[in-house]
Design a protein around this motif. Structure first.
Motif, PDB file in Angstrom:
ATOM      1  N   LYS A 152      12.719   4.644  -7.121  1.00  0.00           N
ATOM      2  CA  LYS A 152      13.872   3.044  -7.156  1.00  0.00           C
ATOM      3  C   LYS A 152      11.907   2.444  -6.257  1.00  0.00           C
ATOM      4  O   LYS A 152      12.193   1.172  -5.958  1.00  0.00           O
ATOM      5  N   GLU A 153      11.423   3.340  -5.297  1.00  0.00           N
ATOM      6  CA  GLU A 153      11.009   2.869  -4.184  1.00  0.00           C
ATOM      7  C   GLU A 153       9.737   2.675  -5.046  1.00  0.00           C
ATOM      8  O   GLU A 153       8.585   1.536  -4.249  1.00  0.00           O
ATOM      9  N   ILE A 154       8.665   3.302  -5.927  1.00  0.00           N
ATOM     10  CA  ILE A 154       7.608   2.830  -6.540  1.00  0.00           C
ATOM     11  C   ILE A 154       8.158   1.994  -7.183  1.00  0.00           C
ATOM     12  O   ILE A 154       6.655   1.663  -7.019  1.00  0.00           O
ATOM     13  N   LEU A 155       8.907   1.490  -7.110  1.00  0.00           N
ATOM     14  CA  LEU A 155       9.539   0.305  -8.621  1.00  0.00           C
ATOM     15  C   LEU A 155       9.485  -0.718  -7.970  1.00  0.00           C
ATOM     16  O   LEU A 155       9.284  -2.350  -8.282  1.00  0.00           O
ATOM     17  N   ASP A 156       9.419  -0.976  -6.538  1.00  0.00           N
ATOM     18  CA  ASP A 156      10.478  -2.295  -5.790  1.00  0.00           C
ATOM     19  C   ASP A 156       8.502  -2.022  -5.060  1.00  0.00           C
ATOM     20  O   ASP A 156       7.902  -3.486  -5.151  1.00  0.00           O
ATOM     21  N   LEU A 157       7.670  -1.070  -4.982  1.00  0.00           N
ATOM     22  CA  LEU A 157       6.175  -1.226  -4.509  1.00  0.00           C
ATOM     23  C   LEU A 157       5.320  -2.518  -5.467  1.00  0.00           C
ATOM     24  O   LEU A 157       4.584  -2.562  -5.374  1.00  0.00           O
ATOM     25  N   LEU A 158       6.153  -1.615  -7.233  1.00  0.00           N
ATOM     26  CA  LEU A 158       5.060  -2.254  -7.984  1.00  0.00           C
ATOM     27  C   LEU A 158       5.583  -3.846  -8.399  1.00  0.00           C
ATOM     28  O   LEU A 158       4.404  -4.509  -8.406  1.00  0.00           O
ATOM     29  N   ALA A 159       6.656  -4.119  -7.938  1.00  0.00           N
ATOM     30  CA  ALA A 159       6.976  -5.570  -7.854  1.00  0.00           C
ATOM     31  C   ALA A 159       6.512  -6.122  -6.797  1.00  0.00           C
ATOM     32  O   ALA A 159       6.619  -7.508  -6.940  1.00  0.00           O
ATOM     33  N   GLU A 160       5.637  -5.975  -6.039  1.00  0.00           N
ATOM     34  CA  GLU A 160       5.300  -6.768  -5.431  1.00  0.00           C
ATOM     35  C   GLU A 160       4.137  -7.314  -5.458  1.00  0.00           C
ATOM     36  O   GLU A 160       2.881  -6.726  -5.682  1.00  0.00           O
ATOM     37  N   GLU A 161       4.278  -8.449  -6.179  1.00  0.00           N
ATOM     38  CA  GLU A 161       2.797  -9.470  -6.128  1.00  0.00           C
ATOM     39  C   GLU A 161       2.045  -9.670  -5.480  1.00  0.00           C
ATOM     40  O   GLU A 161       0.474  -9.769  -6.026  1.00  0.00           O
ATOM     41  N   LYS A 162       1.881  -9.860  -4.333  1.00  0.00           N
ATOM     42  CA  LYS A 162       0.807  -9.606  -3.415  1.00  0.00           C
ATOM     43  C   LYS A 162      -0.407  -8.152  -3.169  1.00  0.00           C
ATOM     44  O   LYS A 162      -1.158  -7.731  -2.654  1.00  0.00           O
ATOM     45  N   SER A 164      -1.559  -4.931  -5.818  1.00  0.00           N
ATOM     46  CA  SER A 164      -2.571  -4.525  -7.615  1.00  0.00           C
ATOM     47  C   SER A 164      -1.062  -3.476  -7.803  1.00  0.00           C
ATOM     48  O   SER A 164      -1.418  -3.222  -7.199  1.00  0.00           O
ATOM     49  N   PRO A 165      -1.217  -4.089  -9.584  1.00  0.00           N
ATOM     50  CA  PRO A 165      -0.569  -2.636  -9.917  1.00  0.00           C
ATOM     51  C   PRO A 165      -0.778  -1.333  -9.483  1.00  0.00           C
ATOM     52  O   PRO A 165      -0.725  -0.119  -9.032  1.00  0.00           O
ATOM     53  N   GLU A 166      -2.880  -1.365  -9.693  1.00  0.00           N
ATOM     54  CA  GLU A 166      -2.979   0.055  -9.305  1.00  0.00           C
ATOM     55  C   GLU A 166      -3.403   0.189  -7.536  1.00  0.00           C
ATOM     56  O   GLU A 166      -2.581   1.643  -7.566  1.00  0.00           O
ATOM     57  N   GLU A 167      -3.605  -0.989  -7.037  1.00  0.00           N
ATOM     58  CA  GLU A 167      -2.563  -0.557  -5.248  1.00  0.00           C
ATOM     59  C   GLU A 167      -1.444  -0.004  -5.514  1.00  0.00           C
ATOM     60  O   GLU A 167      -1.331   1.569  -4.665  1.00  0.00           O
ATOM     61  N   ALA A 168      -0.729   0.210  -5.755  1.00  0.00           N
ATOM     62  CA  ALA A 168       0.985   0.264  -5.578  1.00  0.00           C
ATOM     63  C   ALA A 168       1.433   1.457  -6.035  1.00  0.00           C
ATOM     64  O   ALA A 168       1.406   2.452  -5.826  1.00  0.00           O
ATOM     65  N   LEU A 169      -0.211   1.936  -8.058  1.00  0.00           N
ATOM     66  CA  LEU A 169       0.431   3.746  -7.765  1.00  0.00           C
ATOM     67  C   LEU A 169      -1.011   4.559  -7.181  1.00  0.00           C
ATOM     68  O   LEU A 169      -0.174   5.272  -7.116  1.00  0.00           O
ATOM     69  N   LEU A 170      -1.956   4.267  -6.470  1.00  0.00           N
ATOM     70  CA  LEU A 170      -2.264   4.908  -6.108  1.00  0.00           C
ATOM     71  C   LEU A 170      -1.418   4.991  -4.447  1.00  0.00           C
ATOM     72  O   LEU A 170      -1.269   5.819  -3.979  1.00  0.00           O
ATOM     73  N   ALA A 171      -1.114   3.916  -4.057  1.00  0.00           N
ATOM     74  CA  ALA A 171      -0.442   4.638  -2.879  1.00  0.00           C
ATOM     75  C   ALA A 171       1.253   5.382  -3.047  1.00  0.00           C
ATOM     76  O   ALA A 171       1.212   6.309  -2.049  1.00  0.00           O
ATOM     77  N   ALA A 172       2.061   4.913  -3.975  1.00  0.00           N
ATOM     78  CA  ALA A 172       2.666   5.480  -4.167  1.00  0.00           C
ATOM     79  C   ALA A 172       2.356   7.194  -4.944  1.00  0.00           C
ATOM     80  O   ALA A 172       3.059   8.370  -3.885  1.00  0.00           O
ATOM     81  N   PHE A 173       1.117   7.165  -5.303  1.00  0.00           N
ATOM     82  CA  PHE A 173       0.704   8.771  -5.736  1.00  0.00           C
ATOM     83  C   PHE A 173       0.376   9.751  -4.017  1.00  0.00           C
ATOM     84  O   PHE A 173       0.747  10.878  -3.953  1.00  0.00           O
ATOM     85  N   TYR A 174      -0.482   9.316  -3.390  1.00  0.00           N
ATOM     86  CA  TYR A 174      -0.934   9.861  -2.123  1.00  0.00           C
ATOM     87  C   TYR A 174       0.419   9.397  -1.410  1.00  0.00           C
ATOM     88  O   TYR A 174       0.803  10.940  -0.994  1.00  0.00           O
ATOM     89  N   ILE A 175       1.801   8.973  -1.611  1.00  0.00           N
ATOM     90  CA  ILE A 175       2.772   9.626  -0.579  1.00  0.00           C
ATOM     91  C   ILE A 175       3.270  10.458  -1.326  1.00  0.00           C
ATOM     92  O   ILE A 175       4.246  11.653  -0.796  1.00  0.00           O
ATOM     93  N   LEU A 176       3.347  10.376  -2.757  1.00  0.00           N
ATOM     94  CA  LEU A 176       4.048  11.800  -3.376  1.00  0.00           C
ATOM     95  C   LEU A 176       3.703  12.750  -3.026  1.00  0.00           C
ATOM     96  O   LEU A 176       4.076  14.284  -3.222  1.00  0.00           O
ATOM     97  N   GLU A 201      -0.397   0.391   6.203  1.00  0.00           N
ATOM     98  CA  GLU A 201      -1.637   1.439   6.693  1.00  0.00           C
ATOM     99  C   GLU A 201      -1.883   1.959   5.643  1.00  0.00           C
ATOM    100  O   GLU A 201      -3.225   2.016   5.860  1.00  0.00           O
ATOM    101  N   LEU A 202      -1.130   2.294   4.979  1.00  0.00           N
ATOM    102  CA  LEU A 202      -1.653   2.620   3.615  1.00  0.00           C
ATOM    103  C   LEU A 202      -2.505   2.066   3.072  1.00  0.00           C
ATOM    104  O   LEU A 202      -3.564   2.245   2.747  1.00  0.00           O
ATOM    105  N   LEU A 203      -1.973   1.302   2.873  1.00  0.00           N
ATOM    106  CA  LEU A 203      -2.917   0.330   1.454  1.00  0.00           C
ATOM    107  C   LEU A 203      -3.603  -0.426   2.362  1.00  0.00           C
ATOM    108  O   LEU A 203      -5.224  -1.343   1.681  1.00  0.00           O
ATOM    109  N   LYS A 204      -3.792  -0.880   3.979  1.00  0.00           N
ATOM    110  CA  LYS A 204      -5.289  -0.817   4.226  1.00  0.00           C
ATOM    111  C   LYS A 204      -6.025   0.146   3.689  1.00  0.00           C
ATOM    112  O   LYS A 204      -7.112  -0.626   4.317  1.00  0.00           O
ATOM    113  N   ALA A 205      -5.716   1.546   4.377  1.00  0.00           N
ATOM    114  CA  ALA A 205      -7.048   1.980   3.983  1.00  0.00           C
ATOM    115  C   ALA A 205      -7.489   2.556   2.381  1.00  0.00           C
ATOM    116  O   ALA A 205      -8.312   2.550   2.329  1.00  0.00           O
ATOM    117  N   ILE A 206      -6.308   2.566   1.659  1.00  0.00           N
ATOM    118  CA  ILE A 206      -7.032   2.216  -0.097  1.00  0.00           C
ATOM    119  C   ILE A 206      -8.031   1.429  -0.252  1.00  0.00           C
ATOM    120  O   ILE A 206      -8.802   1.503  -1.018  1.00  0.00           O
TER     121      ILE A 206
END
Length: 380
Positions: A152-162, A164-176, A201-206
């Motif tokens: 659910k959280e990864i889906l919500d992250l991917l839905a955030e248009e601000k 990018s899809p790649e950034e959302a996956l990168l953040a999700a993989f880091y958390i996993l 903080e995570l997206l800023k680092a990515i």
């Protein structure tokens, strides 16, 4: 048992003879026992060539599965020249096997509910996403279940248009990976990892990570070749793969130069224009394939890696096709065909995915840096 499906699910209609890439060609079509028994009593329609005594005579065994034996051109023997099913024309939909009846629908059964989705290896599904928002359902109790909450959280992250899809996956993989390193993560840990503060903080680092464009492009080139090799050897998807892999091999054998660098960067800007569609595709993959009935945290990580490989193959094949066509813009049809073919090529079962990753990488569980290399867009 409760059943759930995305909002777009009920909008699917098979386009039959108007389909740009039929599902009756170039892949296995399993035949269940009940269908085989019915086919023993039915004669083939006159349109079917060569003619045999019963429909069941067209069934063969391949890789321990009973399937329809395809013709030399890899087409189903029941597919007419007008791209229609001779069986349906003669006997109606009831004569079809479960696979033909259900495709591109798929059902995932869990202990307390079922989930139904559509697979992106059908062009009509991509056409729906081009016009519609998927509308993924909320599953009761998912916030108390670690794996469903992660999804659910990864889906919500991917839905955030601000983001990018790649950034959302990168953040999700880091958390996993972070959660995998903990002894016994609980849902509260997931909520903390996806808090607004942590995500910021995570997206800023990515966004500070800079990877050479050449390294990403060449690595994705190798990924595409590896995913496609068996299909090319069997003569499948030749209209799509042959010229693409020829250019891919030429790029791999040559040296990366300024011309290729510029072409890749121009393509990435075209790719970015399709963020909305890519986002929907990735969300559907997360909803459909991230969690299975017997999943654990490690299997989620492996599934995320597989989605990354799938994505890399789609993007790379779209780039090569775009280059060959000399397109100024990345056409929808080029992107759709890349998604359809690559998802057909990567539709592996859980056990096969694990085996592929174990055979292809020194360690099946990647470091975050390699995941980033595969997904990198280069400089924005």
């Amino acid at each position: 048992m409760q059943r759930f499906w995305p909002r777009y699910y009920e909008k699917f209609v098979c386009t039959a003879d108007q389909c740009p890439r039929t599902c009756c060609q170039e892949w296995k079509i399993p035949v269940d026992e009940a269908t085989e028994e019915r086919w023993r009593k039915l004669a083939p329609p006159q349109a079917v060539k060569p003619q045999r005594k019963a429909l069941s005579a067209y069934i063969i065994e391949k890789e321990e599965t009973r399937v329809i034996g395809l013709k030399k051109d890899h087409r189903c023997p029941f597919l007419t020249e007008k791209k229609l099913c001779a069986l349906v024309s003669a006997y109606g939909d009831e004569v079809l096997s479960e696979t033909c009846t259900d495709f591109p629908r798929e059902v995932h059964v869990f202990s307390d509910h079922e989930e139904e989705t559509l697979m992106p290896c059908c062009p009509a599904v991509i056409d729906i996403w081009k016009k519609e928002e998927p509308g993924f359902p909320n599953i009761p109790g998912e916030e108390e279940n670690l794996l469903f909450l992660l999804r659910k959280e990864i889906l919500d992250l991917l839905a955030e248009e601000k983001i990018s899809p790649e950034e959302a996956l990168l953040a999700a993989f880091y958390i996993l990976l972070d959660l995998k390193g903990r002894k016994k993560p609980i849902p509260a840990d997931v909520s903390d990892c996806f808090s607004e503060k942590t995500k910021k903080e995570l997206l800023k680092a990515i966004r500070k990570v800079s990877l050479p464009t050449e390294d990403t492009a060449l690595e994705c080139n190798e990924i595409l070749q590896d995913l496609a090799v068996n299909y090319q050897n069997e003569g499948l998807y030749g209209d799509f793969l042959d010229s693409v892999l020829e250019l891919s091999a030429a790029i791999s054998d040559g040296e990366w130069d300024e011309v290729l660098e510029e072409k890749w960067n121009v393509f990435l800007q075209e790719w970015k224009k399709w963020d909305g569609l890519i986002r929907k595709f990735l969300m559907n993959e997360i909803f459909s394939d991230l969690v299975a009935a017997d999943s654990d945290l490690e299997s989620l990580i492996l599934r995320m890696e597989w989605i990354a490989l799938e994505y890399a193959g789609i993007r790379q094949s779209a780039f090569l096709n775009w280059s060959l066509k000399g397109e100024g813009t990345l056409a929808y049809e080029t992107l759709r065909d890349a998604i359809v073919v690559l998802t057909r090529m990567t539709g592996y079962e859980e056990e096969d995915i694990r085996e592929y990753l174990e055979n292809s990488f020194e360690c099946p569980l990647w470091e975050w840096g390699y995941f980033a290399l595969v997904l990198s867009r280069g400089a924005e």
